[in-house]
Design a protein around this motif. Structure first.
Motif: not given
Length: 243
Positions: A49-52, A67-72, A222-223
């Motif tokens: 998982y990618y995050d700031t 609305y939410k989004e994520k990148l993996r 992840y949360g």
């Protein structure tokens, strides 16, 4: 390493249910006439998982915004450099999930994410990922894996039911090829079920869940790892820096 379906775009409603070992066995017997296991059987799914650097994406997600989004980056089994992996941009607007992904060799996906070396093939999905990377500047933050049994409806193959067990994670060696290991998230033998449907849930499925008193829950892998481990660690770090 097993290959998985290469479909690029998914749009559906997803509901999650946390099952005790007893409920899992009871539910399996009730569902048996209605669903079939897919061709992959029980398999392991690995994700980065990618995050700031301040975990903005997951912090926003657990606030339950519309609305939410994520990148993996995802693989099925432990990949080698030339094996196919999937770069996935997952968005959720209210109750509907939109998953958009591109298939790439692991070496190309890592070069794209770490060095900005874009794959030669162009697509609308890659352009959306370009925007995401440029806007958030994310870095790899979490390895998360689980063992999945995926099933589909006998009468309606668009109905998908998945069972995830042995959910595990780590925040070091954030490389899909580095091995499939990590700390457990759930209690032993607990299972996370996800029901994925394009529209309304079938009446027979609603009846089974009601009879067994199995109810949906808000559960992000992840949360939950962020709330259980990462928040505490970041708080201790900030406290130590204050003195």
């Amino acid at each position: 390493m097993k290959q998985a379906q290469s479909g690029a775009v998914f749009q559906r409603i997803e509901k999650k249910y946390l099952l005790s070992p007893e409920k899992y066995l009871m539910l399996g017997k009730s569902l048996a006439p209605y669903i079939c296991m897919d061709d992959y059987g029980r398999h392991s799914i690995l994700n980065i998982y990618y995050d700031t650097d301040t975990y903005d994406l997951i912090r926003h997600s657990i606030e339950k915004p519309p609305y939410k989004e994520k990148l993996r980056l995802r693989s099925y089994g432990i990949p080698k450099a030339g094996d196919t992996v999937y770069l996935e941009l997952k968005k959720k607007w209210r109750k509907t999930v939109y998953k958009r992904r591109v298939a790439l060799p692991l070496c190309q996906a890592e070069a794209y994410l770490a060095q900005g070396r874009r794959p030669e093939a162009d697509s609308q999905i890659l352009r959306e990922i370009d925007y995401f990377l440029d806007f958030y500047r994310p870095e790899p933050r979490l390895f998360l894996a689980y063992d999945r049994i995926a099933c589909f409806g006998v009468q309606d193959p668009s109905l998908r039911v998945t069972f995830d067990a042995n959910i595990r994670s780590r925040r070091e060696s954030l490389d899909l090829s580095a091995g499939d290991w990590g700390s457990p998230l759930l209690s032993k033998n607990e299972v996370l079920m996800e029901i994925k449907i394009p529209g309304a849930m079938p009446l027979w499925l609603s009846a089974i869940l009601s009879d067994l008193e199995i109810y949906p829950t808000s559960f992000s892998k992840y949360g939950n790892i962020y709330k259980q481990d990462i928040i505490q660690e970041r708080s201790q770090t900030l406290c130590s820096q204050a003195f």
